[in-house]
Design a protein around this motif. Structure first.
Motif, PDB file in Angstrom:
ATOM      1  N   LEU A   8       0.821  -1.211   0.000  1.00  9.25           N
ATOM      2  CA  LEU A   8       0.000   0.000   0.000  1.00  9.25           C
ATOM      3  C   LEU A   8       0.859   1.267   0.000  1.00  9.25           C
ATOM      4  N   ALA A   9       2.137   1.118   0.371  1.00 14.86           N
ATOM      5  CA  ALA A   9       3.047   2.266   0.364  1.00 14.86           C
ATOM      6  C   ALA A   9       3.298   2.769  -1.050  1.00 14.86           C
ATOM      7  N   LYS A  10       2.977   1.964  -2.068  1.00 13.74           N
ATOM      8  CA  LYS A  10       3.131   2.416  -3.454  1.00 13.74           C
ATOM      9  C   LYS A  10       2.035   3.407  -3.833  1.00 13.74           C
ATOM     10  N   ARG A  11       0.862   3.286  -3.189  1.00 13.92           N
ATOM     11  CA  ARG A  11      -0.267   4.159  -3.512  1.00 13.92           C
ATOM     12  C   ARG A  11      -0.453   5.304  -2.518  1.00 13.92           C
ATOM     13  N   TYR A  12       0.006   5.110  -1.293  1.00 15.52           N
ATOM     14  CA  TYR A  12      -0.194   6.112  -0.240  1.00 15.52           C
ATOM     15  C   TYR A  12       1.152   6.477   0.367  1.00 15.52           C
ATOM     16  N   ASP A  13       1.257   7.706   0.863  1.00 17.77           N
ATOM     17  CA  ASP A  13       2.530   8.098   1.460  1.00 17.77           C
ATOM     18  C   ASP A  13       2.715   7.367   2.796  1.00 17.77           C
TER      19      ASP A  13
END
Length: 160
Positions: free
Chosen positions: A100-105
């Motif tokens: 999810l770190a790819k889509r959210y900071d």
């Protein structure tokens, strides 16, 4: 044995040093016998591609990457890994959360993990839902005021 033979009837020949698997009389796999209990020995070619993707992940790598995101993410990942009978069963959830770190900071992901910890949830789906619904924002005001003021409401300080 190769994954494509799942639910098929096979025969096994077990010797002192090897395990041989036969399907319809044909030798399909040979393994060195392992005497380590509860430690599978798997040949990568026998795994489906969806499982091969996770074989390079270790507990240490998952925890290291979670710590790089934030303390709450590391805590959630550690809880997920400890809550399963076999920690490897939690790898997919943990890797999904880290993905999810790819889509959210990272700050927002860490805040969503903190919210998941507060709610007592331990899954990728719950963290993704928190992020999707923007519920993971960390509040700057740490003192929570009661939503209702009345003279009969005691509050948390009453019990201390």
């Amino acid at each position: 044995m190769p994954f494509r033979l799942i639910r098929e009837t096979v025969e096994a020949r077990i010797t002192a040093k090897t395990v041989e698997i036969f399907h319809r009389g044909k030798l399909v796999a040979t393994h060195q016998r392992s005497f380590c209990q509860h430690r599978p020995t798997t040949i990568a070619d026998h795994m489906p591609s969806s499982h091969r993707r996770y074989r390079d992940w270790t507990h240490e790598r998952i925890l290291r990457e979670a710590t790089a995101v934030g303390d709450d993410t590391a805590a959630l990942v550690e809880i997920i890994l400890r809550s399963r009978p076999h920690p490897e069963q939690g790898f997919r959830s943990c890797i999904g959360i880290l993905g999810l770190a790819k889509r959210y900071d990272p700050e927002r992901l860490d805040a969503a993990c903190a919210r998941a910890l507060a709610l007592g949830t331990r899954s990728y789906g719950s963290v993704a839902a928190i992020l999707k619904n923007a519920q993971g924002r960390k509040t700057t005001d740490k003192t929570e005021q009661p939503s209702l003021f009345h003279e009969n409401i005691r509050g948390p300080g009453y019990y201390h």
